[in-house]
Design an enzyme around this catalytic site. Structure first.
Site, mmCIF file in Angstrom:
data_model
loop_
_atom_site.group_PDB
_atom_site.id
_atom_site.type_symbol
_atom_site.label_atom_id
_atom_site.label_comp_id
_atom_site.label_asym_id
_atom_site.label_seq_id
_atom_site.Cartn_x
_atom_site.Cartn_y
_atom_site.Cartn_z
ATOM 1 C CG ASP A 265 -1.787 1.220 1.324
ATOM 2 O OD1 ASP A 265 -2.676 1.368 0.469
ATOM 3 O OD2 ASP A 265 -1.566 2.044 2.234
ATOM 4 C CD GLU A 302 -2.154 2.765 -3.408
ATOM 5 O OE1 GLU A 302 -3.044 3.604 -3.658
ATOM 6 O OE2 GLU A 302 -1.888 2.384 -2.257
#
EC number: 3.2.1.141
Length: 596
Positions: A265, A302
């Protein structure tokens, strides 16, 4: 039970209680209702500094335990806890990951290239919201043609339901989903169905409730924060132990739980000024575990930086990750099927933006971003990166859930527009990712929901969410309260939709596109140099070639005819598509895949 550099290894029902608490004067273990004074672990090396041990305490599975620092009367949960059956503030419980008898000996894993990913949230994927219930849908996903399931974070958080990004105990699986044993069952069942599992993990921040790491040591950099709170200490004093803590967590997922990859993330929020970035260490660890286990392991970042260094090999100063998300693809598709051009969509308001993304991977590869007010990104070295390393989508949890009302494309667009988005995602040069329910045009929203038990935190979360969208011009009355249980309930999929009308028609299109992608090597295997694009912004059509395969898309509300139609029609989104040796005719909002 925590042991340095060893948290990811099966305990087999035995071991010892170790804890890293470098700033504590005394540490007492509370285990099985008894207290045990801990001593500093012997050793003079840096790896031993700050560690406490209680070798005489009873060990084994299902022992409730916690730690008392400096005379505390209320025990703290273990930073490496595997189970929190009574919640994140309560005692930890030992768990033996080696007790599960795996049935996946024949599983060889999957490569990212050529695969299709399906992103889902355990709590809203099924009515029950559990890992065992989600396992009941694995045959459906395999029949759809999915290769990887990507699970939103499952680590322990405070409350009953949450997106997962408020996790505070990275080694524990949320009990409401079924806990760690259910997670092992899910991965085993996925492998039996021919599906790989990618786990979304969050290493850039911790949630607002139940984070006891600062009590133990310098896990965070106070005063140096990101969007979500204090940054994780990756490069300050004590960061050797913090980094090892994170690396052990990576190893736990890949080894103990046998997942096939991790989605990392918001890696742009990992503040690391050390010469060897922690992402590089992630890549090296995954490669080592891949060699050890004899199967591919995939790390996907990401990142909103549009920096291909994430993908370059480590021997040329890259980080050696297998993939990264490309938001530019999403933005270009979204604008051209929906017509929205506000906010960060403003730079993507032409088919030219979509054409550039299809050719080059990024739209902003050093160009000026009006949304950021500066130049952004850098070009991809096509000789070093395959297009499959870019994971793309037309919808995902962020792009839907961070809208004011959490509305999906399928709540406002007709079948034709949804079909265009599907064709672009599944026939383009990149690795496609679907968001749960997208394949049948789900009309249930995906809204931002929380369940903070603390009234003040819940109130602050709700008010902050409403203020954020009010500043952007939204009527606060339409913004759902994230703390309202109905916000969570509304976000659950309604599987009855999948068999009705245009929902069933769209689902069949997705199946056909994935089948075509798998049977047509040019779509998934060719490099950047094998993509050519043409478009007409005024007439609103675009077509691209992947080797000998041509994809033609009509974004207009009127029919179009184009020359060079190819020799065979492989797929059409509308029965009214026609082709002969001279032209291909497309009705409004339709697409066709042709063999040249």
């Amino acid at each position: 039970m925590t042991q340095p550099n060893d948290a990811a290894k099966p305990v087999q029902g035995a071991g010892r209680f170790d804890i890293w608490a470098p700033e504590a004067g005394t540490v007492t273990l509370l285990a099985g209702g008894e207290r045990y004074e801990m001593g500093r672990r012997p050793g003079n090396g840096p790896a031993d500094e700050g560690w406490w041990t209680a070798a005489d305490a009873p060990t084994g599975a299902d022992v409730d335990y916690g730690y008392l620092l400096d005379g505390d009367e209320i025990p703290l949960p273990d930073p490496r806890t595997r189970r929190q059956p009574e919640g994140v503030h309560a005692l930890s419980r030992t768990f033996d990951p080696g007790a599960h008898r795996w049935q996946d000996a024949g599983w060889q894993g999957r490569e990212l290239q050529g695969s299709v990913i399906y992103e889902l949230h355990i709590g809203t994927f099924t009515p029950e919201g559990t890992l065992d219930a989600a396992a009941g849908k694995l045959d459906y996903l395999a029949g759809l043609g999915i290769d990887f399931i990507e699970l939103l974070p499952v680590n322990a958080f405070n409350g009953t339901h949450n997106w997962g990004y408020d996790g505070v105990q990275w080694f524990a699986v949320h009990e409401g989903y079924g806990g760690p044993a259910a997670y092992q069952r899910f991965v085993d069942a996925a492998h039996a169905a021919g599906l790989g599992v990618i786990q979304d993990v969050v290493y850039n921040h911790l949630g607002p409730s139940g984070n006891y790491l600062p009590r133990y040591g310098p896990y965070l950099k106070h005063g140096e924060g990101n969007t979500w709170g204090d940054s994780v200490n990756l490069d300050g004093p004590g960061s050797d132990h913090v980094r090892q803590y994170i690396l052990d967590n990576v190893a736990m997922w890949l080894r103990d739980y046998r997942v096939d990859g991790l989605r990392l993330d918001a890696v742009h929020a990992l503040k690391d000024e050390r010469a060897v970035h922690i992402l590089e260490e992630f890549g090296a660890l995954a490669d080592a575990l891949s060699s050890e286990g004899g199967r591919p392991l995939t790390l996907i970042a990401e990142s909103d930086l549009n920096n291909p260094r994430l993908l370059y090999p480590r021997d040329v100063n890259g980080y050696g990750l297998a993939g990264q998300w490309s938001d530019d693809f999403h933005h270009a598709v979204h604008v051209n099927v929906s017509g929205e051009t506000t906010g960060y969509y403003s730079d993507f308001d032409s088919l030219g933006a979509l054409a550039k993304v299809l050719r080059d991977g990024f739209f902003h590869d050093g160009s000026y971003s009006s949304f950021r007010g500066r130049c952004h990104g850098r070009p991809i070295n096509f000789s070093a990166v395959h297009p499959a390393a870019l994971v793309v989508c037309s919808q995902n949890h962020d792009q839907i859930g961070n809208r004011a009302t959490g509305d999906r494309l399928s709540q406002s667009l007709p079948y034709g527009s949804l079909a265009l988005a599907a064709v672009l995602t599944l026939t383009g040069p990149f690795t496609p990712m679907l968001f749960m329910g997208e394949e049948y045009g789900a009309t249930t929203p995906w809204q931002f929901f929380t369940s903070h038990p603390e009234p003040e935190l819940g109130k602050a979360t709700a008010e902050g969410r409403i203020r954020e969208f009010e500043r952007m011009g939204w009527d606060p009355a339409v913004v759902p309260d994230p703390q309202d249980p109905e916000t969570f309930t509304r976000s659950k999929l309604d599987w009855a939709e999948a068999s009705a009308g245009d929902h069933a028609r769209l689902l069949e299109l997705y199946r056909s596109l994935i089948t075509l992608r798998r049977s047509t090597p040019e779509l998934a295997r060719l490099g950047f140099a094998d993509t050519a694009v043409e478009f007409d912004d005024d007439a609103r059509w675009l077509r691209y070639w992947r080797g000998g395969v041509q994809v033609v898309l009509n974004f207009a509300d009127r029919p179009i005819s184009l020359d060079r139609p190819g020799t065979a029609l492989l797929l059409a989104t509308d029965d009214a598509v026609r082709m002969d040796g001279v032209q291909v005719e497309l009705p409004p909002l339709s697409a066709a895949v042709l063999r040249d």
